[in-house]
Design a protein around this motif. Structure first.
Motif, mmCIF file in Angstrom:
data_model
loop_
_atom_site.group_PDB
_atom_site.id
_atom_site.type_symbol
_atom_site.label_atom_id
_atom_site.label_comp_id
_atom_site.label_asym_id
_atom_site.label_seq_id
_atom_site.Cartn_x
_atom_site.Cartn_y
_atom_site.Cartn_z
ATOM 1 N N ARG A 35 30.110 -31.419 -72.536
ATOM 2 C CA ARG A 35 31.081 -32.453 -73.428
ATOM 3 C C ARG A 35 30.691 -33.631 -73.153
ATOM 4 N N ASP A 36 30.276 -34.005 -71.914
ATOM 5 C CA ASP A 36 30.123 -35.402 -71.520
ATOM 6 C C ASP A 36 28.886 -35.801 -71.704
ATOM 7 N N MET A 37 27.820 -34.959 -72.268
ATOM 8 C CA MET A 37 26.429 -35.556 -72.384
ATOM 9 C C MET A 37 26.386 -35.866 -73.943
ATOM 10 N N ASP A 38 25.304 -36.876 -73.879
ATOM 11 C CA ASP A 38 24.855 -37.151 -75.359
ATOM 12 C C ASP A 38 23.796 -36.277 -75.685
ATOM 13 N N ALA A 39 23.178 -35.723 -75.116
ATOM 14 C CA ALA A 39 21.985 -34.614 -75.544
ATOM 15 C C ALA A 39 21.792 -33.586 -74.225
ATOM 16 N N VAL A 40 21.487 -32.389 -74.345
ATOM 17 C CA VAL A 40 21.406 -31.399 -73.786
ATOM 18 C C VAL A 40 19.859 -30.716 -73.613
ATOM 19 N N TRP A 41 19.441 -30.738 -72.598
ATOM 20 C CA TRP A 41 18.162 -30.065 -72.642
ATOM 21 C C TRP A 41 18.354 -28.780 -71.908
ATOM 22 N N VAL A 42 17.696 -27.634 -72.258
ATOM 23 C CA VAL A 42 17.693 -26.322 -71.519
ATOM 24 C C VAL A 42 16.292 -25.832 -71.245
ATOM 25 N N VAL A 43 16.158 -25.683 -69.888
ATOM 26 C CA VAL A 43 14.764 -25.210 -69.367
ATOM 27 C C VAL A 43 14.909 -23.703 -69.282
ATOM 28 N N ASP A 44 13.971 -22.768 -69.881
ATOM 29 C CA ASP A 44 14.087 -21.459 -69.967
ATOM 30 C C ASP A 44 12.724 -20.978 -69.596
ATOM 31 N N ALA A 45 12.751 -19.622 -69.230
ATOM 32 C CA ALA A 45 11.616 -18.655 -69.128
ATOM 33 C C ALA A 45 11.880 -17.267 -69.135
ATOM 34 N N PRO A 46 10.990 -16.388 -69.498
ATOM 35 C CA PRO A 46 11.251 -15.019 -69.416
ATOM 36 C C PRO A 46 11.957 -14.460 -67.853
ATOM 37 N N LEU A 47 12.861 -13.581 -68.301
ATOM 38 C CA LEU A 47 13.538 -13.125 -66.947
ATOM 39 C C LEU A 47 12.496 -12.735 -65.832
ATOM 40 N N GLU A 48 11.450 -11.971 -66.135
ATOM 41 C CA GLU A 48 10.638 -11.310 -65.149
ATOM 42 C C GLU A 48 9.877 -12.496 -64.427
ATOM 43 N N LEU A 49 9.541 -13.363 -65.281
ATOM 44 C CA LEU A 49 8.752 -14.639 -64.786
ATOM 45 C C LEU A 49 9.545 -15.164 -63.809
ATOM 46 N N ARG A 50 10.858 -15.500 -64.125
ATOM 47 C CA ARG A 50 11.722 -16.090 -63.172
ATOM 48 C C ARG A 50 11.981 -15.237 -61.948
ATOM 49 N N LEU A 51 12.260 -14.147 -62.063
ATOM 50 C CA LEU A 51 12.541 -13.385 -60.876
ATOM 51 C C LEU A 51 11.336 -13.537 -59.930
ATOM 52 N N LYS A 52 10.100 -13.196 -60.416
ATOM 53 C CA LYS A 52 8.734 -13.430 -59.571
ATOM 54 C C LYS A 52 8.867 -14.938 -58.795
ATOM 55 N N ARG A 53 9.177 -15.941 -59.672
ATOM 56 C CA ARG A 53 9.144 -17.078 -58.771
ATOM 57 C C ARG A 53 10.138 -17.298 -57.927
ATOM 58 N N LEU A 54 11.568 -16.653 -58.081
ATOM 59 C CA LEU A 54 12.444 -16.832 -57.149
ATOM 60 C C LEU A 54 12.175 -15.989 -56.024
ATOM 61 N N ALA A 55 11.371 -14.732 -56.037
ATOM 62 C CA ALA A 55 10.875 -14.159 -54.853
ATOM 63 C C ALA A 55 9.850 -14.890 -54.104
ATOM 64 N N GLU A 56 8.915 -15.491 -54.687
ATOM 65 C CA GLU A 56 7.918 -16.342 -54.082
ATOM 66 C C GLU A 56 8.569 -17.569 -53.544
ATOM 67 N N ARG A 57 9.511 -18.257 -54.113
ATOM 68 C CA ARG A 57 10.095 -19.756 -53.809
ATOM 69 C C ARG A 57 11.115 -19.484 -52.720
ATOM 70 N N SER A 58 11.696 -18.603 -52.940
ATOM 71 C CA SER A 58 13.053 -18.402 -52.041
ATOM 72 C C SER A 58 13.186 -17.117 -51.300
ATOM 73 N N GLY A 59 12.342 -16.141 -51.493
ATOM 74 C CA GLY A 59 12.502 -14.868 -50.767
ATOM 75 C C GLY A 59 13.508 -14.049 -51.283
ATOM 76 N N LEU A 60 14.185 -14.268 -52.450
ATOM 77 C CA LEU A 60 15.327 -13.640 -53.001
ATOM 78 C C LEU A 60 14.513 -12.265 -53.506
ATOM 79 N N THR A 61 15.433 -11.130 -53.235
ATOM 80 C CA THR A 61 15.254 -9.813 -53.688
ATOM 81 C C THR A 61 15.597 -10.028 -55.249
ATOM 82 N N ARG A 62 15.042 -8.812 -55.932
ATOM 83 C CA ARG A 62 15.515 -8.523 -57.212
ATOM 84 C C ARG A 62 17.049 -8.633 -57.553
ATOM 85 N N GLU A 63 17.514 -8.009 -56.836
ATOM 86 C CA GLU A 63 19.011 -7.630 -56.698
ATOM 87 C C GLU A 63 19.740 -8.986 -56.407
ATOM 88 N N GLN A 64 19.203 -9.624 -55.328
ATOM 89 C CA GLN A 64 19.961 -11.045 -55.029
ATOM 90 C C GLN A 64 19.759 -11.898 -56.322
#
Length: 208
Positions: free
Chosen positions: A134-163
């Protein structure tokens, strides 16, 4: 001839689902010369301050390590385990940190206003969840397919799929964010493609 009032620096809210690549977009915006405030980075600074560390140690002694001759240090993994999935503890943490983060964010915006910048970017993971859109003059949302995001999180942060899915569930669904966005940046290809999307979106704001 008298000068008119200075134009208000406008606010661009930047958010996205976990693992979508919001930080990469933020880096591209900095590269383009924009001031970017990072809520996560400000949060790390806040929780490293002696005042906040003292209060965290009072609330949850196990999340702050101390010892003879050592400065208190925050165990971020222990803090995450303490508050994640525990709404009451999370609310306590947010009550302690969020006012300080907002104060630092406003100081950065005011400095940009003083410099005459036309836009400032506010990189906020929970932009919609906290009603800050509500405080913004414009909003950008960055998105990507779920499976790609899960792969990135595993590689970047070591998160399991469940985490990763548990953290995903704590945020708004991507479709809801996209529906509320002024611009959606889809980060599912190359960095060159992402850069082109950012450039195009900046042109829509009258930048670049």
């Amino acid at each position: 001839m008298s000068g008119g009032a200075a134009q208000r620096t406008r606010r661009l809210g930047l958010t996205g689902s976990i693992g979508a690549g919001k930080s990469t977009v933020a880096a591209l915006l900095r590269e383009a010369g924009l001031t970017v405030t990072d809520a996560d980075a400000l949060g790390r600074e806040v929780t490293a301050s002696p005042e906040v560390l003292t209060e965290l140690a009072r609330l949850w002694p196990e999340v702050v390590s101390t010892g003879p001759g050592r400065l208190p240090a925050l165990d971020r993994a222990a803090l995450a385990a303490r508050v994640f999935g525990h709404p009451e503890q999370l609310a306590q943490l947010e009550a302690l940190t969020h006012p300080r983060i907002r104060s630092a964010t406003e100081a950065a915006w005011q400095a940009a206003q003083d410099r005459g910048e036309s836009w400032v970017v506010h990189d906020i993971p929970l932009l919609f969840e906290k009603g800050l859109d509500r405080d913004m003059d414009a909003v950008w949302v960055v998105d990507a397919p779920l499976e790609l995001r899960l792969k990135r999180l595993a590689e970047r942060s070591g998160l399991t799929r469940e985490q990763a899915l548990a953290r995903e569930a704590a945020q708004w669904p991507p479709a809801d964010k996209r529906a509320r966005a002024d611009t959606v940046i889809v980060n599912d290809r190359t960095l060159a493609d992402l850069r082109q999307q950012v450039t195009s979106a900046l042109h829509q704001l009258g930048l670049g």
